[in-house]
Design an enzyme around this catalytic site. Structure first.
Site, PDB file in Angstrom:
ATOM      1  N   GLY A  60       0.824  -1.210   0.000  1.00 54.20           N
ATOM      2  CA  GLY A  60       0.000   0.000   0.000  1.00 54.20           C
ATOM      3  C   GLY A  60       0.854   1.255   0.000  1.00 54.20           C
ATOM      4  O   GLY A  60       0.553   2.232   0.690  1.00 54.20           O
ATOM      5  N   ASP A  82      -1.573  -7.138  -5.483  1.00 50.76           N
ATOM      6  CA  ASP A  82      -2.895  -7.029  -4.872  1.00 50.76           C
ATOM      7  C   ASP A  82      -2.915  -8.036  -3.716  1.00 50.76           C
ATOM      8  O   ASP A  82      -2.997  -9.249  -3.948  1.00 50.76           O
ATOM      9  CB  ASP A  82      -3.975  -7.367  -5.909  1.00 50.76           C
ATOM     10  CG  ASP A  82      -5.382  -7.288  -5.332  1.00 50.76           C
ATOM     11  OD1 ASP A  82      -5.525  -7.205  -4.089  1.00 50.76           O
ATOM     12  OD2 ASP A  82      -6.340  -7.307  -6.116  1.00 50.76           O
ATOM     13  N   TYR A 132     -14.595  -3.029   9.837  1.00 49.05           N
ATOM     14  CA  TYR A 132     -13.236  -2.462   9.902  1.00 49.05           C
ATOM     15  C   TYR A 132     -12.603  -2.706  11.277  1.00 49.05           C
ATOM     16  O   TYR A 132     -11.450  -3.143  11.367  1.00 49.05           O
ATOM     17  CB  TYR A 132     -13.283  -0.959   9.587  1.00 49.05           C
ATOM     18  CG  TYR A 132     -11.906  -0.317   9.625  1.00 49.05           C
ATOM     19  CD1 TYR A 132     -10.942  -0.642   8.676  1.00 49.05           C
ATOM     20  CD2 TYR A 132     -11.574   0.615  10.615  1.00 49.05           C
ATOM     21  CE1 TYR A 132      -9.669  -0.064   8.718  1.00 49.05           C
ATOM     22  CE2 TYR A 132     -10.315   1.197  10.652  1.00 49.05           C
ATOM     23  CZ  TYR A 132      -9.364   0.853   9.702  1.00 49.05           C
ATOM     24  OH  TYR A 132      -8.106   1.432   9.745  1.00 49.05           O
TER      25      TYR A 132
HETATM   26  N1  LIG Z   1      -5.977   7.209   7.854  1.00 50.61           N
HETATM   27  C1  LIG Z   1      -6.256   6.851   9.099  1.00 50.61           C
HETATM   28  O1  LIG Z   1      -6.896   7.627   9.860  1.00 50.61           O
HETATM   29  C2  LIG Z   1      -5.764   5.523   9.653  1.00 50.61           C
HETATM   30  C3  LIG Z   1      -5.832   5.337  11.043  1.00 50.61           C
HETATM   31  C4  LIG Z   1      -5.410   4.124  11.580  1.00 50.61           C
HETATM   32  C5  LIG Z   1      -4.934   3.118  10.738  1.00 50.61           C
HETATM   33  N2  LIG Z   1      -4.883   3.319   9.395  1.00 50.61           N
HETATM   34  C6  LIG Z   1      -4.386   2.215   8.563  1.00 50.61           C
HETATM   35  O2  LIG Z   1      -3.210   2.646   7.889  1.00 50.61           O
HETATM   36  C7  LIG Z   1      -3.086   1.941   6.647  1.00 50.61           C
HETATM   37  C8  LIG Z   1      -2.852   2.947   5.532  1.00 50.61           C
HETATM   38  O3  LIG Z   1      -3.959   3.833   5.471  1.00 50.61           O
HETATM   39  P1  LIG Z   1      -3.911   5.263   4.784  1.00 50.61           P
HETATM   40  O4  LIG Z   1      -4.642   6.197   5.678  1.00 50.61           O
HETATM   41  O5  LIG Z   1      -2.539   5.592   4.364  1.00 50.61           O
HETATM   42  O6  LIG Z   1      -4.875   4.981   3.534  1.00 50.61           O
HETATM   43  P2  LIG Z   1      -4.691   5.199   1.953  1.00 50.61           P
HETATM   44  O7  LIG Z   1      -4.082   6.521   1.656  1.00 50.61           O
HETATM   45  O8  LIG Z   1      -6.037   4.895   1.369  1.00 50.61           O
HETATM   46  O9  LIG Z   1      -3.670   4.055   1.551  1.00 50.61           O
HETATM   47  C9  LIG Z   1      -4.051   2.708   1.467  1.00 50.61           C
HETATM   48  C10 LIG Z   1      -3.059   1.971   0.596  1.00 50.61           C
HETATM   49  O10 LIG Z   1      -3.440   0.594   0.567  1.00 50.61           O
HETATM   50  C11 LIG Z   1      -3.346   0.133  -0.757  1.00 50.61           C
HETATM   51  N3  LIG Z   1      -4.241  -0.993  -0.987  1.00 50.61           N
HETATM   52  C12 LIG Z   1      -5.579  -1.054  -0.805  1.00 50.61           C
HETATM   53  N4  LIG Z   1      -6.024  -2.258  -1.165  1.00 50.61           N
HETATM   54  C13 LIG Z   1      -4.937  -2.976  -1.566  1.00 50.61           C
HETATM   55  C14 LIG Z   1      -4.748  -4.293  -2.064  1.00 50.61           C
HETATM   56  N5  LIG Z   1      -5.774  -5.141  -2.231  1.00 50.61           N
HETATM   57  N6  LIG Z   1      -3.497  -4.713  -2.393  1.00 50.61           N
HETATM   58  C15 LIG Z   1      -2.445  -3.865  -2.234  1.00 50.61           C
HETATM   59  N7  LIG Z   1      -2.549  -2.597  -1.784  1.00 50.61           N
HETATM   60  C16 LIG Z   1      -3.796  -2.172  -1.450  1.00 50.61           C
HETATM   61  C17 LIG Z   1      -3.665   1.334  -1.641  1.00 50.61           C
HETATM   62  O11 LIG Z   1      -2.984   1.225  -2.886  1.00 50.61           O
HETATM   63  P3  LIG Z   1      -3.645   0.776  -4.282  1.00 50.61           P
HETATM   64  O12 LIG Z   1      -5.006   1.405  -4.360  1.00 50.61           O
HETATM   65  O13 LIG Z   1      -2.664   1.306  -5.289  1.00 50.61           O
HETATM   66  O14 LIG Z   1      -3.669  -0.721  -4.241  1.00 50.61           O
HETATM   67  C18 LIG Z   1      -3.021   2.474  -0.838  1.00 50.61           C
HETATM   68  O15 LIG Z   1      -1.680   2.625  -1.222  1.00 50.61           O
HETATM   69  C19 LIG Z   1      -4.355   1.106   6.500  1.00 50.61           C
HETATM   70  O16 LIG Z   1      -4.083  -0.214   6.909  1.00 50.61           O
HETATM   71  C20 LIG Z   1      -5.328   1.780   7.461  1.00 50.61           C
HETATM   72  O17 LIG Z   1      -6.301   0.872   7.929  1.00 50.61           O
HETATM   73  C21 LIG Z   1      -5.279   4.498   8.833  1.00 50.61           C
END
Ligand SMILES: NC(=O)c1ccc[n+]([C@@H]2O[C@H](COP(=O)([O-])OP(=O)(O)OC[C@H]3O[C@@H](n4cnc5c(N)ncnc54)[C@H](OP(=O)(O)O)[C@@H]3O)[C@@H](O)[C@H]2O)c1
Length: 251
Positions: free
Chosen positions: A7, A57, A150
């Site tokens: 990701g 993926d 989630y």
């Molecule tokens: N933002 C928050 O407030 C927050 C808080 C706590 C935890 N988190 C966790 O932190 C992590 C990153 O979140 P973020 O906020 O940075 O979100 P984000 O900007 O939406 O990034 C998510 C990443 O995951 C990738 N992804 C999604 N489905 C995938 C798949 N099937 N295979 C490979 N890659 C995949 C996406 O890339 P592609 O679309 O190119 O595949 C993207 O690069 C997540 O696990 C999220 O649950 C986020």
């Protein structure tokens, strides 16, 4: 270090890839949007390490199998796996969640994480070293309304990490969870609310949030500890978010 980040095309994954590459490490960025990864690699002039990229993926077992056979040589000396790929879909009560959405969240956040981790462990075991860092969330320990799927997926990440640490005792492999509170300016909320910009902005309005770079700094701190130290879990929230479900803007 040789670092594999899932990701890495956006948000926390991208920020962590850029930070570790700036610190001189070789980072293999993976996600589904290969073109986006290529753009990140090509536009990062200040990097002193190296940014590589490949398509993966994590929710598709055949994609993981193909990736591991393609990158088998590179994986032989992988030092760090950051299981960051993840998503939430909607914020509705369970009965309004479609089966397809439930499957996608669990296949990405849980099954994919397990499958890729399982594939990487033998390479680390062979060298008696390595570090697996997974993105949990405060949502994995504190429930909120509309978070059934989630929150369950992130609770699973926490338990996977805790059990895995026991499975891997004596191997030299470290296992950690990073559990952030609200992180703004990633694509997380946009994905959650299917591109509805208004809905996506709302959870982050009116108080000081964290950025993806803030979380990346925490991940870098954990992984750059000496090999005999394992930060098991790091919980990081904005000052204005005193608990997972409370927001208190500065008066
Ligand atoms: N933002 C928050 O407030 C927050 C808080 C706590 C935890 N988190 C966790 O932190 C992590 C990153 O979140 P973020 O906020 O940075 O979100 P984000 O900007 O939406 O990034 C998510 C990443 O995951 C990738 N992804 C999604 N489905 C995938 C798949 N099937 N295979 C490979 N890659 C995949 C996406 O890339 P592609 O679309 O190119 O595949 C993207 O690069 C997540 O696990 C999220 O649950 C986020």
């Amino acid at each position: 270090m040789k670092v594999l980040i899932t990701g890495a095309s956006s948000g926390i994954g991208r920020a962590t890839a850029l930070l570790l590459a700036r610190k001189g490490h070789q980072v293999l960025m993976v996600s589904r949007r290969k073109q986006r990864l290529q753009e990140i690699a090509e536009s990062s002039a200040t990097v002193v390490g190296e940014l590589l990229f490949d398509e993966l993926d994590v929710s598709d077992v055949s994609s993981i199998t193909a990736f591991v056979s393609r990158q088998g040589e590179w994986l032989k000396d992988v030092d760090l796996l950051v299981n960051n790929a993840g998503l939430a879909l909607g914020a509705d009560p369970l009965e309004q969640n479609s089966t397809a959405d439930i499957s996608r969240v669990l296949e990405t956040n849980v099954i994919g994480l397990l499958a890729l981790t399982r594939a990487v462990i033998p390479f680390m075991k062979a060298r008696k070293s390595g570090h697996i860092v997974s993105l949990g969330s405060v949502a994995g320990s504190t429930p909120y309304k509309g978070g059934t799927v989630y929150c369950a997926s992130k609770a699973a990440v926490h338990m996977i990490t805790d059990c895995l640490r026991m499975d891997l005792g004596g191997t030299g492999i470290r296992v950690s969870t990073v559990s952030p509170g609200r992180v703004a300016e990633t694509e997380f909320s946009e994905v959650r609310f299917a591109g509805d910009a208004e809905k996506a902005r709302k959870p982050y309005e009116g108080y000081r949030t964290m950025s993806a770079s803030d979380v990346a700094e925490s991940i870098a701190w954990i992984v750059l500890q000496p090999a005999h130290i394992n930060i098991q879990e790091l919980v990081i929230l904005p000052t204005d978010q005193p608990s997972a479900t409370t927001l208190e803007p500065l008066q």
